[in-house]
Design a protein around this motif. Sequence first.
Motif, PDB file in Angstrom:
ATOM      1  N   MET A  57       0.850  -1.203   0.000  1.00 21.06           N
ATOM      2  CA  MET A  57       0.000   0.000   0.000  1.00 21.06           C
ATOM      3  C   MET A  57       0.876   1.239   0.000  1.00 21.06           C
ATOM      4  O   MET A  57       1.749   1.395   0.840  1.00 21.06           O
ATOM      5  N   ALA A  58       0.658   2.125  -0.961  1.00 21.70           N
ATOM      6  CA  ALA A  58       1.521   3.293  -1.096  1.00 21.70           C
ATOM      7  C   ALA A  58       1.057   4.416  -0.196  1.00 21.70           C
ATOM      8  O   ALA A  58      -0.123   4.534   0.116  1.00 21.70           O
ATOM      9  N   LEU A  59       2.018   5.211   0.198  1.00 18.72           N
ATOM     10  CA  LEU A  59       1.681   6.390   0.991  1.00 18.72           C
ATOM     11  C   LEU A  59       0.947   7.403   0.119  1.00 18.72           C
ATOM     12  O   LEU A  59       1.195   7.499  -1.082  1.00 18.72           O
ATOM     13  N   PRO A  60       0.012   8.184   0.669  1.00 17.67           N
ATOM     14  CA  PRO A  60      -0.719   9.178  -0.105  1.00 17.67           C
ATOM     15  C   PRO A  60       0.196  10.297  -0.587  1.00 17.67           C
ATOM     16  O   PRO A  60       1.229  10.575   0.008  1.00 17.67           O
ATOM     17  N   ALA A  61      -0.219  10.928  -1.660  1.00 16.39           N
ATOM     18  CA  ALA A  61       0.580  12.030  -2.205  1.00 16.39           C
ATOM     19  C   ALA A  61       0.454  13.252  -1.314  1.00 16.39           C
ATOM     20  O   ALA A  61      -0.592  13.523  -0.750  1.00 16.39           O
ATOM     21  N   PHE A  62       1.552  14.002  -1.187  1.00 13.44           N
ATOM     22  CA  PHE A  62       1.548  15.203  -0.352  1.00 13.44           C
ATOM     23  C   PHE A  62       2.052  16.388  -1.163  1.00 13.44           C
ATOM     24  O   PHE A  62       2.772  16.235  -2.142  1.00 13.44           O
TER      25      PHE A  62
ATOM     26  N   PHE B 258       4.904   3.844   9.763  1.00 10.91           N
ATOM     27  CA  PHE B 258       5.641   2.850  10.551  1.00 10.91           C
ATOM     28  C   PHE B 258       6.014   1.645   9.688  1.00 10.91           C
ATOM     29  O   PHE B 258       7.159   1.174   9.716  1.00 10.91           O
ATOM     30  N   ASP B 259       5.051   1.166   8.921  1.00 11.09           N
ATOM     31  CA  ASP B 259       5.294  -0.029   8.091  1.00 11.09           C
ATOM     32  C   ASP B 259       6.283   0.232   6.964  1.00 11.09           C
ATOM     33  O   ASP B 259       6.963  -0.695   6.503  1.00 11.09           O
ATOM     34  N   HIS B 260       6.373   1.495   6.494  1.00 14.41           N
ATOM     35  CA  HIS B 260       7.271   1.814   5.387  1.00 14.41           C
ATOM     36  C   HIS B 260       8.690   2.141   5.830  1.00 14.41           C
ATOM     37  O   HIS B 260       9.569   2.320   4.986  1.00 14.41           O
ATOM     38  N   MET B 261       8.917   2.211   7.121  1.00  9.86           N
ATOM     39  CA  MET B 261      10.262   2.543   7.598  1.00  9.86           C
ATOM     40  C   MET B 261      11.226   1.391   7.339  1.00  9.86           C
ATOM     41  O   MET B 261      10.918   0.223   7.627  1.00  9.86           O
TER      42      MET B 261
END
Length: 508
Positions: free
Chosen positions: A1-6, A141-144
């Motif tokens: 799952m990708a992080l949302p765009a900022f 946390f999961d993407h670290m």
Amino acid sequence: MALPAFNVIAGDSPPSAPPSIPQLHYRNAATYRHLSKFHIALDSTASWTSLIANHCKNGRLIEAVSEFTRMRISGVEPNHVTFVTLLSGCAHYPGQALSLGSALHGYARKLGLDTQNVKVGTAVIDMYSKFGLVGLARLSFDHMGVKNKVTWNTMVDGYMRNGDFKNAVKVFDEIPERDVISWTALVGGFVKNGLFEEGLVWFREMQLSGVEPDYVTMISVLSACANLGTLGISLWLHRFILRREFKDNIRVNNSLIDMYCRCGCIELACQVFDRMTERSLVSCNSIIVGLAVNGHAVDALQYFDLMQNEGFQPDAVTFTGVLTACSHAGLVKKGLKYFKAMKRVHRITPRIEHYGCIVDLYSRAGRLEDALGIIKNMPVKPNEVILGSILAACRNLSDVRLAERLMHYIYELDPDGDSNHVLLSNIYAAVGSWRGASTVRKKMKALGIQKRPGISSIEIDGVLNEFVAGDRSHIHAEQVYAMLEHLSGELRVSDYVEDDLSELYECG
């Protein structure tokens, strides 16, 4: 799952920067040169970060972001310390920093810092947790790519902060190496959310694990005992603390005072206070309020004089305790004198709890019209506690007329509340006005208001036993009711009880 765009708050290279945050970006180098005349020349990341940190520390987020933008325009690159400083500043002001925090995260992600630098990644988790966006915190946390103890503990605290106990325990169980902070995050999280028994259960697990608690852990555990009124466990905890290096810690001793006062052990609370090698204003307030609510008015006022002799200036909490003491002792003149001194001498603006004390002061003295006058003229709306105190006085004095005059306050304040409606019904019943009592009950039924059952508790051998009115679900219900039957028989034989004892069983 990708992080949302900022949205990012700076471009690839200075001096240009996208206007993602209005009024905080300088349009061109000429503008920057003009404004820089009013600033000290800064040519290093450390210098800029120090300036930004000073703004963040004092809650000036707008100025911090402005300096961050100037830093980028000047060609100085931020490092992980800069991001941690800004993200932490956003976390402390969640109400005004949501968009800014997301933009900072986007910029950190562009540089890869949120996944590769453990401090930046942990700061992102903490920020989203304090924003109430625990889902984004977990995603980060999961993407670290790398995590340390602080990262795991921050995630546990984030779930606890947002009331997700199941996932908090799940993450806690997955921590590679739990330390005292890990356990404290779990224990303290349950206590802060009002789950005091669960907090004590996990403290016992901590003891079994062999991890030594620190003073922060003990403050949480003492708070749990104070709220539960578990005196047996409280005494054990006090002995436990006396063998530890933090036995003279002011915050721990303040918690002990509060705990003993709320358990009704005033003598032990006074012993803790008197033996403290160093005290604070909180220490004085704890003993004064504790003595006051337990009916030791004279002692509370003596400690009030003592704290001023020791150089402590009373605050709003102090006067809440002092006015409560006067109310419980029926010291009307003295209470009014303290109330005036609070405003005129100490320049403390009265809060609703202070007005409540004056209402209670008049109500207990039977001066109900004066109490009603305070309610009418106070600058804030009365709360349920204030109305309850004057209604209780109406019941004691059988003043139905005044109770009826208070009803419009009750319906305006909390039309769905049950306690004051029940109290008014009892006032009618006390004077034999069954029609009035019936009218209130019918109105409660029409509004869908149900009386909440009363709950009592008692601690036996370190175990807290709770009893709900009319409920027989307790594991020892048969033995309890058998003992009640035996006691009622003994009372009848001695002619002590003449009326039917059905209410005794309903309250069991």
